[in-house]
Design a protein around this motif. Sequence first.
Motif, short mmCIF file in Angstrom:
data_model
loop_
_atom_site.label_atom_id
_atom_site.label_comp_id
_atom_site.label_asym_id
_atom_site.label_seq_id
_atom_site.Cartn_x
_atom_site.Cartn_y
_atom_site.Cartn_z
N LYS A 366 0.84 -1.20 0.00
CA LYS A 366 0.00 0.00 0.00
C LYS A 366 0.88 1.26 0.00
O LYS A 366 1.61 1.50 0.97
CB LYS A 366 -0.91 0.01 1.24
CG LYS A 366 -1.73 -1.26 1.42
CD LYS A 366 -2.40 -1.27 2.79
CE LYS A 366 -3.03 -2.62 3.08
NZ LYS A 366 -3.59 -2.68 4.45
N ASP A 367 0.82 1.99 -1.07
CA ASP A 367 1.48 3.30 -1.17
C ASP A 367 2.96 3.22 -0.75
O ASP A 367 3.40 3.93 0.15
CB ASP A 367 0.73 4.32 -0.31
CG ASP A 367 1.11 5.75 -0.68
OD1 ASP A 367 1.52 5.97 -1.84
OD2 ASP A 367 1.05 6.62 0.19
N ILE A 368 3.71 2.35 -1.42
CA ILE A 368 5.13 2.17 -1.11
C ILE A 368 5.97 3.23 -1.84
O ILE A 368 5.88 3.38 -3.06
CB ILE A 368 5.61 0.76 -1.51
CG1 ILE A 368 4.82 -0.31 -0.74
CG2 ILE A 368 7.11 0.61 -1.28
CD1 ILE A 368 5.00 -0.27 0.75
N ASN A 369 6.78 3.94 -1.08
CA ASN A 369 7.67 4.98 -1.63
C ASN A 369 9.06 4.83 -1.04
O ASN A 369 9.22 4.92 0.17
CB ASN A 369 7.14 6.38 -1.30
CG ASN A 369 5.81 6.68 -1.96
OD1 ASN A 369 5.75 7.14 -3.09
ND2 ASN A 369 4.72 6.41 -1.23
N PHE A 370 10.05 4.56 -1.86
CA PHE A 370 11.44 4.65 -1.41
C PHE A 370 12.34 4.74 -2.63
O PHE A 370 11.95 4.39 -3.76
CB PHE A 370 11.84 3.50 -0.48
CG PHE A 370 11.91 2.14 -1.12
CD1 PHE A 370 13.04 1.71 -1.81
CD2 PHE A 370 10.83 1.25 -1.00
CE1 PHE A 370 13.11 0.45 -2.38
CE2 PHE A 370 10.90 -0.01 -1.56
CZ PHE A 370 12.03 -0.42 -2.26
N HIS A 371 13.57 5.18 -2.40
CA HIS A 371 14.52 5.42 -3.49
C HIS A 371 15.88 4.83 -3.10
O HIS A 371 16.32 4.96 -1.96
CB HIS A 371 14.65 6.92 -3.77
CG HIS A 371 13.32 7.59 -3.95
ND1 HIS A 371 12.60 7.51 -5.11
CD2 HIS A 371 12.56 8.32 -3.08
CE1 HIS A 371 11.46 8.17 -4.96
NE2 HIS A 371 11.41 8.66 -3.74
N VAL A 372 16.52 4.21 -4.06
CA VAL A 372 17.83 3.61 -3.84
C VAL A 372 18.81 4.22 -4.83
O VAL A 372 18.60 4.15 -6.05
CB VAL A 372 17.79 2.07 -4.04
CG1 VAL A 372 19.09 1.44 -3.57
CG2 VAL A 372 16.60 1.45 -3.31
#
Length: 590
Positions: A366-372
Amino acid sequence: MSLDKENVKSGDIIDTQVLKKLYQFVKPYQGRFIFLIVLTVGLAALAPTKPLFIQKAIDEHVATGDVDGLVRIIYLLVGLLVLQAVIQFAHTYLSGWIGQVIIRDIRVKLYRHLLKMKLKFFDNTPIGRLVTRNISDIETLANVFSEGLAAIIGDLLQLVTILAVMFWVDWKLTLVSLSTLPLLIISTYIFKEKVKVAFNDVRNAVSNLNSFLQEHITGMNIVQVFNREKSEFKKFDAINQDHKKANIKSVMYYSIYYPVAEIIQAIGIGLVVWYGATGVFGLDLKVGVLISFIMYLQLFFRPIRMLADRFNTLQMGVVSSSRIFKLLESTEHIANEGHYQPAKIQGKIDLDQVWFAYNDEEWVLKDINFHVRHGETVALVGATGAGKSSIINLISRFYEINRGSIRVDGKDIKEYELGTLRKHIGVVLQDVFLFSDTIYFNITLGNPDISREQVMEAAELVGAAKFIERLPGGLDYNVKERGATLSVGQRQLISFVRAMVYNPEILILDEATSSVDTETEEMIQNAIEKMMTGRTSIVIAHRLSTIQKAHNIIVLHKGEIKEMGTHDKLLQEGGYYAQLHQMQLKSMVS
């Protein structure tokens, strides 16, 4: 354990839609197929000639003592039989050849189609059923060409030609001969309907047997661990009984029908002999005509008896074709419409507002937000079912997201050519699957561009070289089915080599060390660090000690991100991660 049974029913014999689809596979061999029809017509035309020659020999040469004429007839008859044998050989071989090349083409197309299917499809479809489609159903389809379509056309043409010759020779005797035909037609129709039902039951039982055996042999360790051998055997015995009953029922119908058909034919021949004898004695009918009519009747009744069987063969072929085409027309495959094919990537990953469900709106993420960023290591932590594995499956496009976007190097992953995207991602899973082949094949997966030297370099890097060299044959050692001859740790090490030998820019480790013992884990932990150097890495781990150096730790709970940060930062916050870390410390102390 549940048993997902399959039940199918026969459809119409002439299903124009299915026949049109089948014709697409016949088209490349259209010339040979037309030649097969020509041979079929030729056999039908030759069928009534033998009785005609025998009639002529008896009435025109034997009765008059014309030895020379009889010898000529015998030569012609032998030549006719040789010609018929040659045509029959060509017909049988060609029909079988066409059937085999067509099912080869269909099987190749079906397997290629399966290779493109979403993992969700395989989650929901028993593997045994797919095996049935690829093997049993396609074999049934081969019979449509070798014993069905061409044979039915030949039998019908033979009936027409024989009937035409019989009326031409003596129409009264023909009507007497056909007086028992209604009985044969009625019994044939009843037989066809009964056998059709029995064949349906057989096909269903075969499919259910395949599904049951595949599932339970694969899961035999679970059956034995929980002492369910007796109960699972009872289930198997029940399915096997269904299979036996269906086959015995079909055998019973055959054992009734053929004697009945023989009796009806014998009655017909008896009526011909009775009526014909009165004509012979009254000098109204020649002996040769009477003998030829007995032969005509035998030739005429045989294709009628066979037609019921052939129609069932065709009907079951149509059913199998429908199931095969239904699978071929399934749209549950990953669309590979992207054209972006970079030789190298940096490995930056962005997930923006990602929502995902295996089933409609039963949200796993649900509404996953991340940056690598390039070269970073990100760890995913959470309880079973939190959505960790779902995230890595989505990055590799094993499943499609419902909402949001996933980007690699700033480009949506749908813009990448699928093979190119996956080439840049190396995955090491907890459950390592090995094929029944050599270690070398299991590492390279048949890629001819990877040399043995490259394999051994990767093996040296991850600490697998020593145990591989100790095995008989080294890289040529056969690991047997699912790597049964190797330990869990050895299988895991091979999966590391497999990931490294492709030199991916993005590395995904899904519980990669959870199946190995502490000593093996320590041995490969340094190798993991080397593997991660210069690569973007996503790590799923239950052992928090293995991810303390991660640049970012993402804590998932019921599909949502609850916490995010470094190991030290999350410990200071005293949240879910800190609690989990404390629990693992206690378990280690105890």
